[in-house]
Motif scaffolding. Structure first.
Motif, PDB file in Angstrom:
ATOM      1  N   ILE A 230       0.834  -1.203   0.000  1.00  0.00           N
ATOM      2  CA  ILE A 230       0.000   0.000   0.000  1.00  0.00           C
ATOM      3  C   ILE A 230       0.870   1.256   0.000  1.00  0.00           C
ATOM      4  N   GLU A 231       1.933   1.252   0.756  1.00  0.00           N
ATOM      5  CA  GLU A 231       2.799   2.427   0.866  1.00  0.00           C
ATOM      6  C   GLU A 231       3.612   2.682  -0.400  1.00  0.00           C
ATOM      7  N   ASN A 232       3.999   1.634  -1.100  1.00  0.00           N
ATOM      8  CA  ASN A 232       4.883   1.758  -2.258  1.00  0.00           C
ATOM      9  C   ASN A 232       4.130   1.777  -3.579  1.00  0.00           C
ATOM     10  N   VAL A 233       2.890   2.198  -3.552  1.00  0.00           N
ATOM     11  CA  VAL A 233       2.040   2.180  -4.745  1.00  0.00           C
ATOM     12  C   VAL A 233       2.664   2.940  -5.912  1.00  0.00           C
ATOM     13  N   ALA A 234       3.373   4.046  -5.639  1.00  0.00           N
ATOM     14  CA  ALA A 234       3.917   4.871  -6.714  1.00  0.00           C
ATOM     15  C   ALA A 234       5.119   4.227  -7.414  1.00  0.00           C
ATOM     16  N   ARG A 235       5.668   3.183  -6.837  1.00  0.00           N
ATOM     17  CA  ARG A 235       6.856   2.547  -7.406  1.00  0.00           C
ATOM     18  C   ARG A 235       6.532   1.524  -8.492  1.00  0.00           C
ATOM     19  N   HIS A 236       5.241   1.223  -8.664  1.00  0.00           N
ATOM     20  CA  HIS A 236       4.874   0.161  -9.591  1.00  0.00           C
ATOM     21  C   HIS A 236       3.750   0.628 -10.512  1.00  0.00           C
ATOM     22  N   THR A 237       3.575  -0.073 -11.606  1.00  0.00           N
ATOM     23  CA  THR A 237       2.488   0.236 -12.534  1.00  0.00           C
ATOM     24  C   THR A 237       1.159  -0.204 -11.911  1.00  0.00           C
ATOM     25  N   PRO A 238       0.050   0.312 -12.415  1.00  0.00           N
ATOM     26  CA  PRO A 238      -1.248  -0.132 -11.904  1.00  0.00           C
ATOM     27  C   PRO A 238      -1.425  -1.647 -11.998  1.00  0.00           C
ATOM     28  N   GLN A 239      -1.029  -2.233 -13.128  1.00  0.00           N
ATOM     29  CA  GLN A 239      -1.165  -3.677 -13.288  1.00  0.00           C
ATOM     30  C   GLN A 239      -0.338  -4.433 -12.266  1.00  0.00           C
ATOM     31  N   GLU A 240       0.881  -3.957 -12.004  1.00  0.00           N
ATOM     32  CA  GLU A 240       1.745  -4.614 -11.019  1.00  0.00           C
ATOM     33  C   GLU A 240       1.154  -4.519  -9.620  1.00  0.00           C
TER      34      GLU A 240
END
Length: 208
Positions: free
Chosen positions: A29-39
């Motif tokens: 939840i915290e690292n949402v910006a590090r990955h693509t939406p699909q990931e």
């Protein structure tokens, strides 16, 4: 001095495994910006069922302290993460709630928010793992007892509800890109996959 029965319980196999999975969920939840939406959605598809399983096999725990537990997730923390997940999901944030006491015997539908459900679960788990990491066995015990109570009364149902929505996003190969003139207000959207899941695009067809 800690109760002699607390030590083996708070360090038991099932509890330690739950802490591990809860920590991984919070990191997702915290690292949402590090990955693509699909990931991100793919990670949720895998960790949500595991989190439910590990919570379901936790032992019964009784509180031992009179004091209330400290809370660590602030309103700002909650709001920041909520907005990040809203931005990720765009118009795909909403889904129809089919297990809600308000609609069990009624004719209306209830729309829920994936991002809100995810961060609600996060709030309980983050408070728990932060208390658990302090190392005070009485605090560890009571934070576990509270987390189990909230699982049974609140976030366990949210988890199984949002997993259904996550599943549909993945199997429908959802497009997470933001398109002009196709972005309803956050949390209020009615994406095509949602209508397909419900089985209709006509509001009149929802009448019983």
């Amino acid at each position: 001095m800690s109760d002699s029965g607390i030590h083996p319980l708070v360090y038991s196999k099932n509890v330690v495994e739950f802490v591990t999975v809860a920590n991984e969920y919070c990191a997702t939840i915290e690292n949402v910006a590090r990955h693509t939406p699909q990931e991100n959605v793919s990670k949720l598809q895998k960790i949500l069922p595991l989190l439910y399983l590990k919570a379901a096999v936790l032992p019964e725990v009784e509180p031992v302290m009179d004091e209330e537990l400290e809370k660590f997730v602030s309103e700002l923390d909650y709001s920041t993460l909520h907005q990040k997940w809203l931005q990720l999901l765009h118009r795909n944030d909403s889904y129809y709630e089919v297990f809600d006491p308000n609609i069990q015997f009624g004719e209306e539908t209830v729309t829920a928010s994936i991002s809100e459900n995810l961060v609600d679960i996060y709030q309980d788990l983050k408070d728990f793992i932060t208390s658990y990491s302090i190392g005070n066995e009485e605090v560890m015990n009571d934070s576990l007892a509270e987390c189990i109570f909230h699982f049974k009364e609140f976030w366990g149902q949210q988890l199984v509800n949002v997993l259904r929505a996550v599943h549909m996003l993945l199997v429908n190969n959802t497009d997470f890109s933001e398109e002009e003139n196709d972005e309803p207000a956050p949390g209020k959207g009615n994406p095509k996959w949602l209508d397909n899941f419900w089985g209709t695009n006509e509001e009149d067809d929802l009448d019983v």
